[in-house]
Design a protein around this motif. Sequence first.
Motif, PDB file in Angstrom:
ATOM      1  N   ASP A 102       1.979   3.077   0.856  1.00 49.04           N
ATOM      2  CA  ASP A 102       3.232   3.385   0.942  1.00 49.04           C
ATOM      3  C   ASP A 102       3.850   3.644   2.380  1.00 49.04           C
ATOM      4  O   ASP A 102       3.244   4.592   2.949  1.00 49.04           O
ATOM      5  CB  ASP A 102       3.442   4.756   0.280  1.00 49.04           C
ATOM      6  CG  ASP A 102       4.832   5.181  -0.236  1.00 49.04           C
ATOM      7  OD1 ASP A 102       5.534   4.553   0.422  1.00 49.04           O
ATOM      8  OD2 ASP A 102       4.883   6.096  -1.126  1.00 49.04           O
ATOM      9  N   LEU A 103       4.696   2.877   2.670  1.00 46.61           N
ATOM     10  CA  LEU A 103       5.351   2.925   4.088  1.00 46.61           C
ATOM     11  C   LEU A 103       6.090   4.271   4.344  1.00 46.61           C
ATOM     12  O   LEU A 103       5.911   4.767   5.303  1.00 46.61           O
ATOM     13  CB  LEU A 103       6.437   1.938   4.583  1.00 46.61           C
ATOM     14  CG  LEU A 103       5.982   0.629   5.112  1.00 46.61           C
ATOM     15  CD1 LEU A 103       7.014  -0.540   4.913  1.00 46.61           C
ATOM     16  CD2 LEU A 103       5.685   0.907   6.632  1.00 46.61           C
ATOM     17  N   ARG A 104       6.482   4.958   3.129  1.00 45.10           N
ATOM     18  CA  ARG A 104       7.082   6.420   3.409  1.00 45.10           C
ATOM     19  C   ARG A 104       6.298   7.334   3.913  1.00 45.10           C
ATOM     20  O   ARG A 104       6.521   8.109   4.685  1.00 45.10           O
ATOM     21  CB  ARG A 104       7.785   6.621   1.948  1.00 45.10           C
ATOM     22  CG  ARG A 104       8.706   5.794   1.430  1.00 45.10           C
ATOM     23  CD  ARG A 104       9.191   5.945   0.197  1.00 45.10           C
ATOM     24  NE  ARG A 104       8.233   5.806  -0.762  1.00 45.10           N
ATOM     25  CZ  ARG A 104       8.294   6.571  -2.034  1.00 45.10           C
ATOM     26  NH1 ARG A 104       9.319   6.979  -2.378  1.00 45.10           N
ATOM     27  NH2 ARG A 104       7.028   6.356  -2.756  1.00 45.10           N
ATOM     28  N   LEU A 105       4.918   7.069   3.869  1.00 44.85           N
ATOM     29  CA  LEU A 105       3.989   8.038   4.068  1.00 44.85           C
ATOM     30  C   LEU A 105       3.913   8.115   5.804  1.00 44.85           C
ATOM     31  O   LEU A 105       3.634   9.115   6.325  1.00 44.85           O
ATOM     32  CB  LEU A 105       2.635   7.789   3.606  1.00 44.85           C
ATOM     33  CG  LEU A 105       2.614   7.930   2.026  1.00 44.85           C
ATOM     34  CD1 LEU A 105       1.020   7.560   1.614  1.00 44.85           C
ATOM     35  CD2 LEU A 105       2.696   9.613   1.480  1.00 44.85           C
ATOM     36  N   ARG A 106       4.070   7.032   6.194  1.00 48.74           N
ATOM     37  CA  ARG A 106       4.090   6.738   7.674  1.00 48.74           C
ATOM     38  C   ARG A 106       5.407   7.401   8.269  1.00 48.74           C
ATOM     39  O   ARG A 106       4.967   8.216   9.369  1.00 48.74           O
ATOM     40  CB  ARG A 106       4.080   5.242   8.080  1.00 48.74           C
ATOM     41  CG  ARG A 106       2.463   4.566   8.111  1.00 48.74           C
ATOM     42  CD  ARG A 106       2.322   4.482   6.865  1.00 48.74           C
ATOM     43  NE  ARG A 106       0.754   3.451   6.682  1.00 48.74           N
ATOM     44  CZ  ARG A 106       0.079   3.475   5.636  1.00 48.74           C
ATOM     45  NH1 ARG A 106       0.652   3.643   4.349  1.00 48.74           N
ATOM     46  NH2 ARG A 106      -1.058   2.807   5.590  1.00 48.74           N
ATOM     47  N   LEU A 142      14.224  10.947   8.686  1.00 42.59           N
ATOM     48  CA  LEU A 142      13.562   9.790   8.505  1.00 42.59           C
ATOM     49  C   LEU A 142      13.036   9.860   7.037  1.00 42.59           C
ATOM     50  O   LEU A 142      13.188   8.851   6.396  1.00 42.59           O
ATOM     51  CB  LEU A 142      12.121   9.892   9.293  1.00 42.59           C
ATOM     52  CG  LEU A 142      12.434   9.537  10.884  1.00 42.59           C
ATOM     53  CD1 LEU A 142      11.143   9.249  11.619  1.00 42.59           C
ATOM     54  CD2 LEU A 142      13.533   8.411  11.241  1.00 42.59           C
ATOM     55  N   THR A 143      12.580  11.257   6.450  1.00 43.85           N
ATOM     56  CA  THR A 143      12.036  11.037   5.162  1.00 43.85           C
ATOM     57  C   THR A 143      13.189  10.743   4.254  1.00 43.85           C
ATOM     58  O   THR A 143      12.940  10.533   3.035  1.00 43.85           O
ATOM     59  CB  THR A 143      11.340  12.336   4.966  1.00 43.85           C
ATOM     60  OG1 THR A 143      12.346  13.468   5.402  1.00 43.85           O
ATOM     61  CG2 THR A 143      10.243  12.549   6.009  1.00 43.85           C
ATOM     62  N   SER A 144      14.428  10.971   4.568  1.00 40.61           N
ATOM     63  CA  SER A 144      15.505  10.707   3.451  1.00 40.61           C
ATOM     64  C   SER A 144      16.167   9.391   3.734  1.00 40.61           C
ATOM     65  O   SER A 144      17.037   9.060   3.191  1.00 40.61           O
ATOM     66  CB  SER A 144      16.575  11.717   3.688  1.00 40.61           C
ATOM     67  OG  SER A 144      17.181  11.801   5.002  1.00 40.61           O
ATOM     68  N   SER A 145      15.565   8.473   4.634  1.00 38.37           N
ATOM     69  CA  SER A 145      16.065   7.308   4.801  1.00 38.37           C
ATOM     70  C   SER A 145      15.882   6.366   3.652  1.00 38.37           C
ATOM     71  O   SER A 145      14.735   6.379   3.074  1.00 38.37           O
ATOM     72  CB  SER A 145      15.741   6.980   6.293  1.00 38.37           C
ATOM     73  OG  SER A 145      14.552   6.604   6.414  1.00 38.37           O
ATOM     74  N   PRO A 146      16.764   5.243   3.441  1.00 41.44           N
ATOM     75  CA  PRO A 146      16.188   4.308   2.548  1.00 41.44           C
ATOM     76  C   PRO A 146      15.069   3.229   2.937  1.00 41.44           C
ATOM     77  O   PRO A 146      15.495   2.135   3.463  1.00 41.44           O
ATOM     78  CB  PRO A 146      17.510   3.548   2.039  1.00 41.44           C
ATOM     79  CG  PRO A 146      18.314   3.654   3.336  1.00 41.44           C
ATOM     80  CD  PRO A 146      17.893   5.088   4.139  1.00 41.44           C
ATOM     81  N   VAL A 147      13.958   3.718   2.902  1.00 43.11           N
ATOM     82  CA  VAL A 147      12.858   3.018   3.647  1.00 43.11           C
ATOM     83  C   VAL A 147      12.800   1.492   3.200  1.00 43.11           C
ATOM     84  O   VAL A 147      12.603   0.330   3.711  1.00 43.11           O
ATOM     85  CB  VAL A 147      11.562   3.770   3.530  1.00 43.11           C
ATOM     86  CG1 VAL A 147      10.268   2.916   4.259  1.00 43.11           C
ATOM     87  CG2 VAL A 147      11.737   5.132   4.044  1.00 43.11           C
ATOM     88  N   GLY A 148      12.997   1.476   1.729  1.00 41.02           N
ATOM     89  CA  GLY A 148      12.644   0.246   1.140  1.00 41.02           C
ATOM     90  C   GLY A 148      13.816  -0.778   1.435  1.00 41.02           C
ATOM     91  O   GLY A 148      13.260  -2.143   1.688  1.00 41.02           O
ATOM     92  N   LEU A 149      14.927  -0.523   1.382  1.00 41.81           N
ATOM     93  CA  LEU A 149      15.854  -1.182   1.982  1.00 41.81           C
ATOM     94  C   LEU A 149      15.762  -1.562   3.183  1.00 41.81           C
ATOM     95  O   LEU A 149      15.968  -2.949   3.815  1.00 41.81           O
ATOM     96  CB  LEU A 149      17.457  -0.694   1.622  1.00 41.81           C
ATOM     97  CG  LEU A 149      18.499  -1.490   2.245  1.00 41.81           C
ATOM     98  CD1 LEU A 149      18.778  -2.493   1.471  1.00 41.81           C
ATOM     99  CD2 LEU A 149      19.917  -0.586   2.327  1.00 41.81           C
ATOM    100  N   LEU A 150      15.442  -0.708   4.066  1.00 47.57           N
ATOM    101  CA  LEU A 150      15.375  -1.088   5.615  1.00 47.57           C
ATOM    102  C   LEU A 150      14.141  -2.132   5.822  1.00 47.57           C
ATOM    103  O   LEU A 150      14.209  -3.270   6.741  1.00 47.57           O
ATOM    104  CB  LEU A 150      15.024   0.218   6.335  1.00 47.57           C
ATOM    105  CG  LEU A 150      16.295   1.169   6.603  1.00 47.57           C
ATOM    106  CD1 LEU A 150      15.371   2.504   7.414  1.00 47.57           C
ATOM    107  CD2 LEU A 150      17.341   0.653   7.533  1.00 47.57           C
TER     108      LEU A 150
END
Length: 883
Positions: A504-508, A555-563
């Motif tokens: 999971d990239l969100r963990l990074r 950072l933690t509230s950003s749309p990581v999947g879309l980015l």
Amino acid sequence: MPHSFRLPPLPDLPIVAALPALREALATQPRVVLEAPPGAGKTTVVPLELLAAEWRAPNQKILVLEPRQLAARAAAARLAQLLGEPVGRTVGYRVRLDSQVSVDTRVEVITEGILTRMLQDDPALEDVACVVFDEFHERSLNADLGLALALDAQAVLRPELRILLMSATLEAQRLGQWLPAPVVSSAGFLFPIETHYLDPRRAAALPPKPSERLAELVPGQVRAALAAHEGDVLVFLPGVADLQRIEKKLGDSLLPTTDLHLLHGELPLEAQQAALRPAAAGRRKVILATSIAETSLTIEGVRVVIDGGFARVPRFVPRTGFTTLETVPVAQAAADQRRGRAGRLAPGTCYRLWTEAEHYQLPAHRPPEIQTADLSGLVLELALWGTHDPSSLRWLDVPPVAAVAQARELLVRLGAMTNGRREPILAQNDKAALYSLPFTQITQPTPHGRQLAKLGLPPRLGHLVVRGTDLGHGPAAAALAALLAERDLLRWATPHDPRPLPPDLRLRLEALASSRPPLVGLALHHATLQRVREVARHLQGRSGSKHSASPTQGLTSSPVGLLTALAYPDRLAQREAPDRLRLITGQRVSLKTEDVDPQARFFAVAYLAGTSAAPRATLAAPLDLEELEAGFAEQIITTEEVRYDATAQRVVGRRVRRLGALVLAESVIGQPDAMLVAQALLSYLQESGLSKLNWTASARQLQQRLTFLHQLLGGAEWPAFDDEALLTDLATWLGPHLAGLKSLDQVQRLDLTEPLLARLPGGWAQRQELDRLAPAALEVPSGSQVSLDYSDPTAPVLAVKLQELFGLTETPTVAAGRVPLLLHLLSPGGRPAQVTRDLRSFWEKGYFEVRKDLKGKYPKHPWPDKPMDHIPTKLTKKRLGAA
């Protein structure tokens, strides 16, 4: 114009003896190759020699290219030391995110990628007298690109620009012939090096996996080397994970007077410099290094080299677009470079952790990076240079066509290049050849592509930063690009944990924002964490993103999947099973979706590992349907899809919204379009085969008659009618007859005779010719119409009771007398009594043998003594008499 620079006293190194020849060559030639073995001193001495050259104007610089940041800093420090100056005055350096130069700098030591940026900004390099490609034998992608552009600039804009290639291998002669350029050779100097190979019996007992093999061998070899030899020990290992693994295994087993250092490109500068500095008096060093220490660096005090025999190299597969790192055996040339580290300053020892027999099976050289790498960055730079066809520049190895095509496709997808137009390539403006030459796809860089190139990132990550900033997520986009550009900042808290890290990239991003491990059992690489933050701040500044109060804010509230999808639009994926995704390209990759988000339907995959046949996602992030709809609206299409459902035994239709191979939404169509229904039936038949059709005896015989004439006469007039040909051409001959049909049952009631005849090109006249040349039946002397069997197109068969042929003396034929029929002469009971193509011979000879065998069995039927004179009949003697 003469200038006042005077050479300082030069160290006593072998290269000094070659300086007069080098000076003479550069005075008269724009290109020169210098061959100097490791330890000759070329990096230390040659730049200063060039600084004193008469052909250099006082305000012009010498650019020295090094393959790695560590080597660039070290070379600049050594050159400045010889001048008795600090770095940044006469000698400076520029690497990514760091530079020490001034208005007085005349020797700039730079990493290879920086030359490309300088050439793009100033193609003539007006303030540069000479470009020196140090360690060119390593053949990095950036060095090959920089040389191609520099040669082009020299040919067109700056014929007086000097280009010096310095190589430590025998490839120098090939370089000299290719450029062409004179080759100046320098003697090298190495102290004697005693080389030891692994015992074959020991090698046979080792595990085959490189990481396990090295973990078993290296710690013991390090301890043995420290006990047996003086000086420091340099150990070559393939990757950072191997360095850390061996570091843990050595643990506290080293003497208190021995310092253990790691050396790789991702370490902070202070840690790299600590590994390079001489050990303090009374202490020794063990340096665990990647291939970064193969060339360009002299690590003082090293007397022992332990070579693990492997290297980590990227492998790009154009067919899939995936780049993976592979651990491969080291090449012989690289092994020699590593061995030479033991003899730079005193006699030394090298332990090679492979057998002597294995050594001679190693490849001589590793393939140049241009043959194995992702070329998207190179293709973008060429487009910015104005080069549409890479082969129009000069390359030692021309970029592979497949990799260039893959790169161009990606750049168009990212919006960095236009789709282009198809234009002819004309040789020497030969207009007469306009219509005989092949066409090529002409593409142009877009303003977006120019913006990406300036960021100094791979195009994917540059696109992420620029588009993410445009969408209002600049800090998150910069942070994510930095995370993807650097090594993973997460690790397991327990050493040697074999599990793969959570994908999971969100963990990074969470770890980056909080500076804490995101999950129990995980730990952070703090040096990598700081590096990522440094790169992220730099990217925010380069992209024009407004700096937030904290670079990690939001950072933690950003749309990581879309980015992530912005960087990897070709790796958008949909959950297909709990452990499998389907990419937008249709390829399947493994991923336990519960490790990312068990509820998510869609994912953006950043990194893949494994093989091209069985890839697995190692970094991914979920994204929702709304993000896909908003971010990729121009690529989404809605289609009506109609197919035959074999289970329901009917044609079903659905309206589908797709993004490549991803199904975003679907709904049932009540009354599908009739043409789509017919196409669905055709598609099912093409998959299932012709056996699903209504092959009546007459239809099958018609097919066989047509096949007979095709084999006999051939040509376009009588095309092939075998099953394979009919299946290939199914849409042409059967398609028009499916109009209005809605089910397979209706198709199976269709008489195939007319569709088959309609396939003949000659219309009604040819149908009549068919009946004349290959009649369906033949009237025999008894008056019966007997069907012919064409199942063997080489031997059509007439099967008839022999009494019906009484009086017939010649064998019947088809194809206007060209093909005699194979006669199956039947008994009154319908069983074959004789097979012949010579009826007259049968009456004269074979008939009497048959009569002897069958007359007693069929006494009611006529068996005359003279069959050629008897009345043909299908009746018994009694009925024949009554008739």
